[in-house]
Every structure is written in C-alpha cells, then in structure tokens.
Motif scaffolding. Structure first.
Motif, PDB file in Angstrom:
ATOM      1  N   ILE A  55       0.849  -1.195   0.000  1.00  0.00           N
ATOM      2  CA  ILE A  55       0.000   0.000   0.000  1.00  0.00           C
ATOM      3  C   ILE A  55       0.888   1.251   0.000  1.00  0.00           C
ATOM      4  O   ILE A  55       1.834   1.357   0.792  1.00  0.00           O
ATOM      5  CB  ILE A  55      -0.902   0.051   1.256  1.00  0.00           C
ATOM      6  CG1 ILE A  55      -1.943  -1.066   1.212  1.00  0.00           C
ATOM      7  CG2 ILE A  55      -1.581   1.416   1.382  1.00  0.00           C
ATOM      8  CD1 ILE A  55      -3.160  -0.769   0.371  1.00  0.00           C
ATOM      9  N   GLN A  56       0.581   2.187  -0.885  1.00  0.00           N
ATOM     10  CA  GLN A  56       1.225   3.499  -0.851  1.00  0.00           C
ATOM     11  C   GLN A  56       0.155   4.525  -0.482  1.00  0.00           C
ATOM     12  O   GLN A  56      -0.900   4.587  -1.128  1.00  0.00           O
ATOM     13  CB  GLN A  56       1.857   3.823  -2.194  1.00  0.00           C
ATOM     14  CG  GLN A  56       3.143   3.065  -2.463  1.00  0.00           C
ATOM     15  CD  GLN A  56       3.841   3.575  -3.708  1.00  0.00           C
ATOM     16  OE1 GLN A  56       3.285   3.547  -4.799  1.00  0.00           O
ATOM     17  NE2 GLN A  56       5.068   4.048  -3.554  1.00  0.00           N
ATOM     18  N   TYR A  57       0.454   5.292   0.551  1.00  0.00           N
ATOM     19  CA  TYR A  57      -0.528   6.244   1.063  1.00  0.00           C
ATOM     20  C   TYR A  57       0.171   7.549   1.416  1.00  0.00           C
ATOM     21  O   TYR A  57       0.970   7.606   2.356  1.00  0.00           O
ATOM     22  CB  TYR A  57      -1.237   5.664   2.292  1.00  0.00           C
ATOM     23  CG  TYR A  57      -2.350   6.533   2.835  1.00  0.00           C
ATOM     24  CD1 TYR A  57      -3.613   6.494   2.256  1.00  0.00           C
ATOM     25  CD2 TYR A  57      -2.128   7.383   3.921  1.00  0.00           C
ATOM     26  CE1 TYR A  57      -4.642   7.278   2.753  1.00  0.00           C
ATOM     27  CE2 TYR A  57      -3.157   8.180   4.418  1.00  0.00           C
ATOM     28  CZ  TYR A  57      -4.404   8.114   3.826  1.00  0.00           C
ATOM     29  OH  TYR A  57      -5.423   8.915   4.311  1.00  0.00           O
ATOM     30  N   ASP A  58      -0.117   8.579   0.647  1.00  0.00           N
ATOM     31  CA  ASP A  58       0.490   9.888   0.890  1.00  0.00           C
ATOM     32  C   ASP A  58      -0.599  10.870   1.319  1.00  0.00           C
ATOM     33  O   ASP A  58      -1.629  11.003   0.644  1.00  0.00           O
ATOM     34  CB  ASP A  58       1.169  10.375  -0.391  1.00  0.00           C
ATOM     35  CG  ASP A  58       1.843  11.727  -0.208  1.00  0.00           C
ATOM     36  OD1 ASP A  58       2.401  11.950   0.885  1.00  0.00           O
ATOM     37  OD2 ASP A  58       1.795  12.554  -1.127  1.00  0.00           O
ATOM     38  N   LEU A  59      -0.382  11.544   2.419  1.00  0.00           N
ATOM     39  CA  LEU A  59      -1.391  12.477   2.936  1.00  0.00           C
ATOM     40  C   LEU A  59      -1.744  13.555   1.922  1.00  0.00           C
ATOM     41  O   LEU A  59      -2.908  13.952   1.800  1.00  0.00           O
ATOM     42  CB  LEU A  59      -0.900  13.121   4.230  1.00  0.00           C
ATOM     43  CG  LEU A  59      -0.891  12.228   5.481  1.00  0.00           C
ATOM     44  CD1 LEU A  59      -0.252  12.959   6.648  1.00  0.00           C
ATOM     45  CD2 LEU A  59      -2.316  11.794   5.841  1.00  0.00           C
ATOM     46  N   TYR A  60      -0.737  14.054   1.169  1.00  0.00           N
ATOM     47  CA  TYR A  60      -0.989  15.136   0.217  1.00  0.00           C
ATOM     48  C   TYR A  60      -1.966  14.711  -0.882  1.00  0.00           C
ATOM     49  O   TYR A  60      -2.651  15.536  -1.461  1.00  0.00           O
ATOM     50  CB  TYR A  60       0.320  15.617  -0.403  1.00  0.00           C
ATOM     51  CG  TYR A  60       1.255  16.229   0.609  1.00  0.00           C
ATOM     52  CD1 TYR A  60       0.951  17.442   1.214  1.00  0.00           C
ATOM     53  CD2 TYR A  60       2.430  15.585   0.977  1.00  0.00           C
ATOM     54  CE1 TYR A  60       1.799  18.007   2.153  1.00  0.00           C
ATOM     55  CE2 TYR A  60       3.287  16.142   1.920  1.00  0.00           C
ATOM     56  CZ  TYR A  60       2.962  17.350   2.505  1.00  0.00           C
ATOM     57  OH  TYR A  60       3.793  17.899   3.434  1.00  0.00           O
ATOM     58  N   GLU A  61      -2.011  13.424  -1.170  1.00  0.00           N
ATOM     59  CA  GLU A  61      -2.923  12.915  -2.202  1.00  0.00           C
ATOM     60  C   GLU A  61      -4.306  12.592  -1.641  1.00  0.00           C
ATOM     61  O   GLU A  61      -5.198  12.190  -2.371  1.00  0.00           O
ATOM     62  CB  GLU A  61      -2.340  11.662  -2.857  1.00  0.00           C
ATOM     63  CG  GLU A  61      -1.092  11.924  -3.664  1.00  0.00           C
ATOM     64  CD  GLU A  61      -0.559  10.693  -4.368  1.00  0.00           C
ATOM     65  OE1 GLU A  61       0.112  10.841  -5.396  1.00  0.00           O
ATOM     66  OE2 GLU A  61      -0.839   9.569  -3.895  1.00  0.00           O
ATOM     67  N   ASN A  62      -4.452  12.791  -0.341  1.00  0.00           N
ATOM     68  CA  ASN A  62      -5.717  12.449   0.313  1.00  0.00           C
ATOM     69  C   ASN A  62      -6.204  13.567   1.223  1.00  0.00           C
ATOM     70  O   ASN A  62      -6.736  13.311   2.310  1.00  0.00           O
ATOM     71  CB  ASN A  62      -5.546  11.142   1.103  1.00  0.00           C
ATOM     72  CG  ASN A  62      -5.327   9.952   0.187  1.00  0.00           C
ATOM     73  OD1 ASN A  62      -6.264   9.406  -0.367  1.00  0.00           O
ATOM     74  ND2 ASN A  62      -4.064   9.560   0.015  1.00  0.00           N
ATOM     75  N   ASP A  63      -6.010  14.804   0.770  1.00  0.00           N
ATOM     76  CA  ASP A  63      -6.481  15.978   1.508  1.00  0.00           C
ATOM     77  C   ASP A  63      -6.006  15.999   2.953  1.00  0.00           C
ATOM     78  O   ASP A  63      -6.721  16.444   3.853  1.00  0.00           O
ATOM     79  CB  ASP A  63      -8.021  16.058   1.464  1.00  0.00           C
ATOM     80  CG  ASP A  63      -8.529  16.275   0.051  1.00  0.00           C
ATOM     81  OD1 ASP A  63      -7.834  16.954  -0.725  1.00  0.00           O
ATOM     82  OD2 ASP A  63      -9.606  15.745  -0.273  1.00  0.00           O
ATOM     83  N   MET A  64      -4.787  15.479   3.171  1.00  0.00           N
ATOM     84  CA  MET A  64      -4.183  15.467   4.515  1.00  0.00           C
ATOM     85  C   MET A  64      -5.046  14.717   5.519  1.00  0.00           C
ATOM     86  O   MET A  64      -5.023  14.996   6.718  1.00  0.00           O
ATOM     87  CB  MET A  64      -3.922  16.904   4.996  1.00  0.00           C
ATOM     88  CG  MET A  64      -3.057  17.726   4.060  1.00  0.00           C
ATOM     89  SD  MET A  64      -1.443  16.974   3.724  1.00  0.00           S
ATOM     90  CE  MET A  64      -0.646  17.118   5.325  1.00  0.00           C
ATOM     91  N   ASP A  65      -5.798  13.754   5.023  1.00  0.00           N
ATOM     92  CA  ASP A  65      -6.727  13.005   5.871  1.00  0.00           C
ATOM     93  C   ASP A  65      -6.179  11.604   6.153  1.00  0.00           C
ATOM     94  O   ASP A  65      -6.219  10.725   5.290  1.00  0.00           O
ATOM     95  CB  ASP A  65      -8.089  12.909   5.180  1.00  0.00           C
ATOM     96  CG  ASP A  65      -9.150  12.291   6.071  1.00  0.00           C
ATOM     97  OD1 ASP A  65      -8.814  11.840   7.188  1.00  0.00           O
ATOM     98  OD2 ASP A  65     -10.327  12.247   5.657  1.00  0.00           O
ATOM     99  N   GLY A  66      -5.660  11.407   7.347  1.00  0.00           N
ATOM    100  CA  GLY A  66      -5.114  10.106   7.711  1.00  0.00           C
ATOM    101  C   GLY A  66      -6.165   9.096   8.096  1.00  0.00           C
ATOM    102  O   GLY A  66      -5.880   7.896   8.191  1.00  0.00           O
ATOM    103  N   SER A  67      -7.404   9.544   8.295  1.00  0.00           N
ATOM    104  CA  SER A  67      -8.467   8.629   8.724  1.00  0.00           C
ATOM    105  C   SER A  67      -8.901   7.687   7.607  1.00  0.00           C
ATOM    106  O   SER A  67      -9.510   6.644   7.865  1.00  0.00           O
ATOM    107  CB  SER A  67      -9.674   9.421   9.223  1.00  0.00           C
ATOM    108  OG  SER A  67     -10.290  10.141   8.158  1.00  0.00           O
ATOM    109  N   ILE A  68      -8.618   8.049   6.342  1.00  0.00           N
ATOM    110  CA  ILE A  68      -9.031   7.209   5.209  1.00  0.00           C
ATOM    111  C   ILE A  68      -8.426   5.818   5.326  1.00  0.00           C
ATOM    112  O   ILE A  68      -9.124   4.803   5.177  1.00  0.00           O
ATOM    113  CB  ILE A  68      -8.624   7.860   3.866  1.00  0.00           C
ATOM    114  CG1 ILE A  68      -9.390   9.172   3.678  1.00  0.00           C
ATOM    115  CG2 ILE A  68      -8.869   6.917   2.695  1.00  0.00           C
ATOM    116  CD1 ILE A  68      -8.924   9.993   2.492  1.00  0.00           C
ATOM    117  N   LEU A  69      -7.149   5.760   5.604  1.00  0.00           N
ATOM    118  CA  LEU A  69      -6.477   4.470   5.750  1.00  0.00           C
ATOM    119  C   LEU A  69      -6.972   3.728   6.988  1.00  0.00           C
ATOM    120  O   LEU A  69      -7.191   2.505   6.954  1.00  0.00           O
ATOM    121  CB  LEU A  69      -4.965   4.679   5.821  1.00  0.00           C
ATOM    122  CG  LEU A  69      -4.107   3.413   5.922  1.00  0.00           C
ATOM    123  CD1 LEU A  69      -4.339   2.498   4.728  1.00  0.00           C
ATOM    124  CD2 LEU A  69      -2.624   3.792   6.032  1.00  0.00           C
TER     125      LEU A  69
END
Length: 322
Positions: A257-271
């Motif tokens: 899994i690659q998960y970058d906050l900048y690509e997800n509106d700085m939302d860590g809750s998605i993961l």
C-alpha cells in the motif's frame, strides 16, 4: 597649400588604418568569444536527439523533471533549483537527505515560474517531455534545455545522460551494475513465489488505485523481478479504481500500500477506516499479516528511476523474506 594637402592625407590614412585596426580587433574579439563559447559547451546525444550543453554546468535547474531530481540525488549532484515535491515547509522528501539542503525550491507551475527562472539565471535546465512546448520555447531563451523522458523504461538513459553532463558517468555505471546484480539475486530467490499474487495499491483521493503491469511499482515487481502478474492487474491499462469488494475477489497473497497524505487531503483517517472494514480484515494478505504500508515511500518516482527500482527491489525482498 601643398603642405596642407600632405597633412590631410596623413590624417586620412591614419584614420583609415585606425578604423581597419578597430574592425580587425572587433572581428578577432568576436571570433575569440565564439571560440570560447564553443569550448565551454559540449555535444551530447540523448534518446537520438542532440544537445549542446555547458561543459561544467554549475547551476542546473530541474523544472517538473521529478525523475531527474531523483537521479541527481542518487548521483550526489546538488540541484541549483528544482520543482518542489512536498510542501512549503518541506519542499523535498526526507529520503533526498542533504543533497537538496541548499536547493532553491520552485513552488509554482511552469508557466508561473518563467520569470523567476530568468532571475535565477541557470546555465542548464532539465525539463520533461510532458512540458508544454510553448513553455519549452520560452525556457530555451534562458538556457539550454533537455526535456527528459517520463517513460519508465527510459530510466537508464535518463540517468546516464545526467551523469555524462555532470562527470558522474563512472558512478552511474557502478550503481547500474550493482542494481542488475542485486536484481538477478532477487529473481533467483523469488522463483519460489511464482504461485503467489502480489498487488501494489496506491490510495488517492480516498480511493484505492491499481495500475498496469508496467507502471509505478508494477514495472519492477512484474517486469524486472519476474513475479506473476495477477489477473486484476492484467485487466487494466491505466490508473483504475479497485473497490474493496473487487480487492476481496482478487484476494492477493501480498499487498503493498502506498498512502500519501498530500494525495488524500491530509486526511489520515481514510487508511484507518479502510483497515477497520470487515471486508478488509477478511483479506488473505491481512489475515496472514502480509500487508506493507509505505514500504516504498509514496514520493519515490516508482520504477522510472534507478533510485525507485532499488527501493522497490529492497522493499520486496524485505517483505517476502520474512
């Protein structure tokens, strides 16, 4: 009268000789400047195109050439200025280390950066073949421009081009040879994983994305390390959303899994929400603890650089050796 005429003739002759001497000096000066300019540049061939570049460029500016910035980092070349990859506070990824410590970050788009680029007065601009041709034309008025390929399989030509320009050819060769040796060792080890499905997922905008077999991590996993291409990957030819249900249907043995906050509106809750899902928890890879989050930094330019290939290879071997 006769004496006056003689004096006038001498004056005219003197002025004529002076003018000729000046023209000759200017011509000689111009020839010398041209020769010096030619001596200060060299010709290189890159992907069948020819470029004239400074012999020893000291102020290399990287504009939207993100793969080339990584090449510079792995070669130990400090960019004079470069397009930012992160935020205003941290314009470059931490894995760049000290190489970009003094690099001037370009925080705007290409079009908006032109005036600033002019002020910076670089002696060479490394750009990308995805750049607007009109912008490239403007850049060429500032300094020599090389639009580098963004096509992953051109990674070696990209690296060797930058190495040739900066006098790092020997270092590039050593790094490339080492990578190929490590790759062969990995291929031998991974031969026992031919019955396993390994899937790389990138979370963007809150959705899980999968990619064709030759994009991002996949180019190394399947193209370089000879791991089998899962059916779910074989079906796509571009960035594609995979639902949780679709992932459950594919049910891979290993998941990167690659998960970058900048690509997800700085939302860590998605993961976090994904990991709490009953469907997610029922995945084979999750149950066997074979899910690897950011084993490869999401800011790494995938298999499009030697740095990316090395990091993907290392992450794969570390994950599958446990």
């Amino acid at each position: 009268m006769k004496k006056t005429m003689v004096i006038l003739s001498i004056i005219v002759l003197t002025l004529t000789l002076s003018a000729c001497t000046k023209d000759k000096e200017e011509s000689t000066s111009s020839d010398l400047q041209k020769k010096e300019s030619e001596e200060q540049t060299t010709k290189i061939t890159y992907l069948n195109n020819h470029y004239s570049v400074p012999v020893k460029p000291e102020k290399i500016l990287f504009l939207n050439a993100f793969e080339s910035i990584e090449d510079a980092v792995i070669l130990g070349i400090e960019p004079y200025a470069a397009s930012a990859i992160g935020s205003d506070e941290e314009p470059f990824p931490s894995f760049f280390g000290d190489v970009t410590a003094n690099t001037i970050p370009l925080l705007t788009t290409s079009g908006d950066s032109l005036e600033y680029v002019l002020q910076l007065a670089p002696d060479l601009i490394i750009s990308t073949d995805m750049e607007d041709p009109k912008v490239l034309e403007q850049l060429e008025k500032i300094a020599p421009v090389i639009p580098t390929s963004h096509y992953g399989p051109d990674w070696q030509e990209n690296l060797e081009m930058l190495a040739e320009i900066t006098g790092k050819a020997e270092k590039a060769k050593t790094l490339i040879d080492q990578y190929h040796q490590d790759k062969q060792n990995a291929i031998h080890y991974l031969d026992s994983f031919q019955d396993k499905d390994i899937v790389a997922i990138r979370i963007r905008g809150g959705e899980m994305m999968i990619y064709p077999k030759d994009v991002f991590l996949n180019d190394v996993l399947y193209g370089e390390l000879n791991l089998p291409v899962p059916e779910a990957i074989n079906k796509v030819n571009q960035q594609t959303v995979i639902t949780l249900e679709g992932l459950y249907q594919a049910n891979p043995d290993y998941i990167f899994i690659q998960y970058d906050l900048y690509e997800n509106d700085m939302d860590g809750s998605i993961l976090e929400e994904l990991q709490q899902s009953p469907v997610w928890k029922g995945l084979k890879a999750v149950e066997s603890n074979q899910v690897f989050i950011n084993a490869v930094d999401p800011l790494v330019m995938g298999g499009g650089t030697l740095n990316g290939r090395i990091r993907i290879l290392e992450a794969t071997m570390e994950a599958l050796s446990n």
